[in-house]
Design a protein around this motif. Structure first.
Motif, mmCIF file in Angstrom:
data_model
loop_
_atom_site.group_PDB
_atom_site.id
_atom_site.type_symbol
_atom_site.label_atom_id
_atom_site.label_comp_id
_atom_site.label_asym_id
_atom_site.label_seq_id
_atom_site.Cartn_x
_atom_site.Cartn_y
_atom_site.Cartn_z
ATOM 1 N N UNK A 61 32.092 -18.809 -22.911
ATOM 2 C CA UNK A 61 32.854 -17.738 -23.556
ATOM 3 C C UNK A 61 32.202 -16.408 -23.226
ATOM 4 N N UNK A 62 33.024 -15.367 -23.093
ATOM 5 C CA UNK A 62 32.549 -14.035 -22.750
ATOM 6 C C UNK A 62 32.945 -13.071 -23.865
ATOM 7 N N UNK A 63 31.953 -12.412 -24.430
ATOM 8 C CA UNK A 63 32.229 -11.480 -25.524
ATOM 9 C C UNK A 63 32.894 -10.222 -24.983
ATOM 10 N N UNK A 64 34.042 -9.902 -25.542
ATOM 11 C CA UNK A 64 34.750 -8.674 -25.193
ATOM 12 C C UNK A 64 34.412 -7.579 -26.189
ATOM 13 N N UNK A 65 34.302 -7.953 -27.459
ATOM 14 C CA UNK A 65 33.923 -7.039 -28.531
ATOM 15 C C UNK A 65 33.309 -7.877 -29.644
ATOM 16 N N UNK A 66 32.705 -7.243 -30.664
ATOM 17 C CA UNK A 66 32.151 -8.028 -31.773
ATOM 18 C C UNK A 66 33.199 -8.869 -32.504
ATOM 19 N N UNK A 67 34.476 -8.612 -32.255
ATOM 20 C CA UNK A 67 35.543 -9.323 -32.936
ATOM 21 C C UNK A 67 36.304 -10.298 -32.038
ATOM 22 N N UNK A 68 36.061 -10.273 -30.728
ATOM 23 C CA UNK A 68 36.926 -11.041 -29.836
ATOM 24 C C UNK A 68 36.136 -11.505 -28.624
ATOM 25 N N UNK A 69 36.392 -12.762 -28.219
ATOM 26 C CA UNK A 69 35.835 -13.268 -26.970
ATOM 27 C C UNK A 69 36.866 -14.165 -26.299
ATOM 28 N N UNK A 129 27.955 -11.199 -40.736
ATOM 29 C CA UNK A 129 27.586 -10.916 -39.354
ATOM 30 C C UNK A 129 28.506 -11.698 -38.426
ATOM 31 N N UNK A 130 28.402 -11.438 -37.136
ATOM 32 C CA UNK A 130 29.144 -12.222 -36.155
ATOM 33 C C UNK A 130 28.754 -13.692 -36.283
ATOM 34 N N UNK A 131 29.559 -14.621 -35.753
ATOM 35 C CA UNK A 131 29.131 -16.024 -35.738
ATOM 36 C C UNK A 131 27.719 -16.130 -35.180
ATOM 37 N N UNK A 132 26.895 -16.958 -35.816
ATOM 38 C CA UNK A 132 25.467 -16.982 -35.501
ATOM 39 C C UNK A 132 25.181 -17.379 -34.059
ATOM 40 N N UNK A 133 26.106 -18.084 -33.408
ATOM 41 C CA UNK A 133 25.846 -18.454 -32.019
ATOM 42 C C UNK A 133 25.849 -17.243 -31.096
ATOM 43 N N UNK A 134 26.317 -16.071 -31.587
ATOM 44 C CA UNK A 134 26.257 -14.836 -30.798
ATOM 45 C C UNK A 134 25.052 -13.979 -31.172
ATOM 46 N N UNK A 135 24.288 -14.385 -32.196
ATOM 47 C CA UNK A 135 23.179 -13.563 -32.686
ATOM 48 C C UNK A 135 21.855 -14.235 -32.340
ATOM 49 N N UNK A 136 20.960 -13.524 -31.693
ATOM 50 C CA UNK A 136 19.636 -14.042 -31.337
ATOM 51 C C UNK A 136 18.667 -13.749 -32.474
ATOM 52 N N UNK A 137 18.149 -14.771 -33.180
ATOM 53 C CA UNK A 137 17.240 -14.508 -34.304
ATOM 54 C C UNK A 137 15.910 -13.923 -33.862
ATOM 55 N N UNK A 138 15.594 -14.011 -32.568
ATOM 56 C CA UNK A 138 14.342 -13.410 -32.090
ATOM 57 C C UNK A 138 14.408 -11.891 -32.054
ATOM 58 N N UNK A 157 26.654 -12.204 -16.772
ATOM 59 C CA UNK A 157 25.224 -11.939 -16.890
ATOM 60 C C UNK A 157 24.946 -10.736 -17.780
ATOM 61 N N UNK A 158 25.933 -10.266 -18.489
ATOM 62 C CA UNK A 158 25.717 -9.126 -19.377
ATOM 63 C C UNK A 158 25.075 -9.588 -20.665
ATOM 64 N N UNK A 159 24.445 -8.655 -21.350
ATOM 65 C CA UNK A 159 23.848 -8.963 -22.647
ATOM 66 C C UNK A 159 24.019 -7.760 -23.555
ATOM 67 N N UNK A 160 24.011 -8.026 -24.836
ATOM 68 C CA UNK A 160 24.233 -6.995 -25.830
ATOM 69 C C UNK A 160 22.895 -6.436 -26.277
ATOM 70 N N UNK A 161 22.627 -5.155 -25.992
ATOM 71 C CA UNK A 161 21.365 -4.546 -26.400
ATOM 72 C C UNK A 161 21.639 -3.307 -27.240
ATOM 73 N N UNK A 162 22.652 -3.392 -28.100
ATOM 74 C CA UNK A 162 22.967 -2.279 -28.978
ATOM 75 C C UNK A 162 21.755 -1.920 -29.805
ATOM 76 N N UNK A 163 21.458 -0.633 -29.902
ATOM 77 C CA UNK A 163 20.271 -0.242 -30.660
ATOM 78 C C UNK A 163 20.529 -0.314 -32.148
ATOM 79 N N UNK A 164 19.471 -0.467 -32.889
ATOM 80 C CA UNK A 164 19.547 -0.492 -34.343
ATOM 81 C C UNK A 164 18.372 0.274 -34.891
ATOM 82 N N UNK A 165 18.371 0.572 -36.169
ATOM 83 C CA UNK A 165 17.312 1.354 -36.777
ATOM 84 C C UNK A 165 16.098 0.491 -37.057
#
Length: 573
Positions: free
Chosen positions: A296-304, A352-361, A21-29
């Motif tokens: 699949x569970x993301x461990x890092x931007x490079x590995x799941x 960028x990461x594979x698009x299935x990990x990126x939310x376009x919203x 149930x985790x989600x990636x909310x890394x901040x950006x500029x």
């Protein structure tokens, strides 16, 4: 064995489900109005993988540079599709052939390459290999075995022992597949980039297999199954294992082995008149349809890491994969459960990461969070398109049209006015907005008396008429003009006298300007129509009194003959 398989699967799922149930909310500029890279660091469900939207075209294809540039310059409504990484996957886990013969524990591995087509769909090419085993619990006629023309005479040997055999097989199956994968939660309206990806898949598989059965014992004779019990499957399995063990020095009879020390698996399946040993003939080939799902569970931007269940439904007489023949339109299905280790390939500065990990919203909600405004060059809070004073000095308060506030209407903005509320009677003001305070009445009387001691000029006019205006008019009617003609005659007869024109109305800006307009109308009539010198006229306005009346007073005092309009924007002609 099957219960052990499911126990292992549940344990693995429980181990990695903490990230479910985790989600990636890394901040950006966040971007400012000029679309530069500076701005306020926020956390609005965004991720650094969305920087391709902000940092130009280094992550889009050359053919899409124009679209991306147009988007950054507000001439195109949509950004270009970013270049994304490939995903290399390696999977291992149990494998089973589900068909007419009960499967026993097998194992398999795979390697794949996946590419995102969009934020939902991707394609994956995969090679897989698995070792599969099966053990029947009922005897069959030797005619059901896929022996072809049987050059080794296996059928005759079985017929010599009653014509029945207990089907058991070892199948080394290789597959090549192409699957379309749909991510079920790549696009969410309520959270940023997911750390958990649920997906379904469907596609095509081509399989080729080496299939063999254990029909002969170590001595080369067929097994005698006349004493096979009819009780529980456990009893039958124990009986069969003892038969397979008999006379063998190495009792590795569990199907975990893949050698010939235990069960011989000496008879190759022959669907096309092939009957020599496993690996010595062309493999059994079949086409198949894939369906499956995974997480699949993301461990890092490079590995799941993930868990996937995939079923492959082979077409045609696919029961040959488990050693049976002459079963037209009978189907055997490959069940593959694998733990997958997936690695993202590519330069992160260009992809960028594979698009299935990126939310376009992310971009949409990020822009809503920053609340970008229209250009405002002077920073006064009024956008340029509505600003009537586009160069307002910094720090000056403005009205709704962007003009500097001038509370007392003295022409000096409040931000520079050292006397923000200068009384009208103190006008005009200096460059700092400071007016001149009138002399007190006592001082004026003293001055007059002192002036009289020096034989100051005197005025013998006792009184002059008043002028009335209608409502908010500034025009002189006939009665008013007649009164002014009379006053001018008295002034011409007394050249030492001056006339003080007094206007009333001080309640607000509009009243002050109207008072000025009426005094100015009287002044202009006396000068232009009656020839009174401007130097003999003293201009005053904005006193408390009847706003529709302008008084004329004879005097010898000094005073301004011209006063600037207090509120030019309200001036009436």
């Amino acid at each position: 064995m099957a219960s052990k398989k499911y126990t292992m699967m549940l344990g693995l799922l429980g181990l990695i489900s903490t990230a479910a149930f985790a989600q990636d909310t890394t901040s950006t500029k966040a971007m400012d109005n000029s679309m530069s890279k500076t701005g306020t660091s926020i956390s609005a469900g965004t991720n650094a993988d969305d920087s391709w939207i902000y940092d130009g075209t280094n992550r889009v294809r050359a053919s899409q540079d124009a679209q991306q540039t147009g988007f950054l310059n507000h001439t195109n409504a949509y950004p270009a599709k970013p270049k994304s990484m490939w995903e290399l996957g390696i999977g291992v886990g149990p494998s089973f052939l589900l068909g007419p013969i009960d499967p026993r524990f097998g194992y398999g591995a795979s390697i794949s390459l996946r590419k995102s087509l969009s934020h939902i769909f991707s394609i994956r090419a995969q090679y897989g290999a698995s070792m599969n085993y099966g053990q029947d619990f009922q005897t069959r006629s030797i005619g059901e075995a896929a022996l072809g023309n049987d050059p080794n005479g296996v059928a005759a040997k079985v017929n010599a022992k009653g014509g029945k055999y207990l089907a058991n097989y070892k199948t080394f199956l290789q597959t090549g597949s192409a699957d379309l994968i749909a991510d079920l939660n790549a696009i969410s309206n309520y959270r940023g980039n997911e750390k958990t990806s649920w997906y379904v898949l469907a596609g095509y598989t081509f399989g080729w297999a080496d299939v063999a059965e254990n029909l002969l014992d170590n001595g080369g004779a067929a097994y005698d199954w006349s004493g096979l019990p009819t009780g529980s499957r456990k009893d039958i399995r124990n009986y069969a294992d003892n038969m397979f063990h008999a006379g063998q020095s190495n009792k590795i009879l569990d199907t975990k082995g893949n050698n010939d020390f235990g069960r011989q698996y000496e008879t190759a399946v022959d669907g096309n008149s092939r009957s020599n040993a496993v690996g010595g003939v062309p493999p059994v080939t079949r086409h198949g349809l894939d369906v499956g799902m995974g997480v699949a569970f993301k461990v890092s931007p490079r590995f799941n890491i993930g868990l996937e269940q995939k079923f492959t439904f082979f077409f045609g007489n696919s029961d040959m994969l488990v050693g049976l023949n002459n079963r037209v339109n009978k189907q055997t299905t490959l069940s593959s459960t694998q733990v997958r280790f997936n690695f993202n390939l590519g330069n992160s500065s260009k992809r960028v990461e594979p698009l299935n990990w990126v939310n376009p919203n992310n971009y949409i909600y990020n822009k809503l969070a920053t609340r970008d405004v229209l250009p405002d060059a002077d920073g006064d809070g009024v956008t340029d398109q509505f600003d009537l004073e586009p160069n307002t000095p910094a720090g000056c308060a403005v009205d709704t049209h962007g003009r500097s506030l001038d509370t007392d209407g003295d022409g000096v903005p409040d931000c520079r006015d050292k006397q923000v509320l200068t009384p009208q009677s103190w006008f005009p003001v200096d460059a700092d907005g400071v007016g001149t305070e009138p002399e007190p009445a006592c001082c004026a009387a003293l001055r007059d008396s002192l002036a009289n001691m020096h034989v100051a000029p005197t005025c013998s006019i006792a009184n002059l008429p008043s002028v009335r205006f209608n409502k908010s008019s500034v025009k002189l009617d006939d009665a008013a003009q007649a009164a002014l003609v009379s006053a001018a005659a008295q002034l011409n007869a007394n050249p030492t006298c001056k006339v003080k024109i007094v206007g009333y109305g001080a309640s607000n800006k509009r009243a002050q300007q109207l008072s000025w307009d009426r005094v100015n109308a009287v002044k202009n009539f006396l000068i232009e129509k009656q020839g009174i010198s401007e130097g003999r006229i003293i201009f005053t306005y904005g006193y408390d009194g009847d706003a529709n009346t302008v008084d004329l007073q004879s005097t010898t005092e000094e005073g301004p003959s011209t006063v600037p309009a207090p509120h030019p924007n309200l001036q009436r002609s």
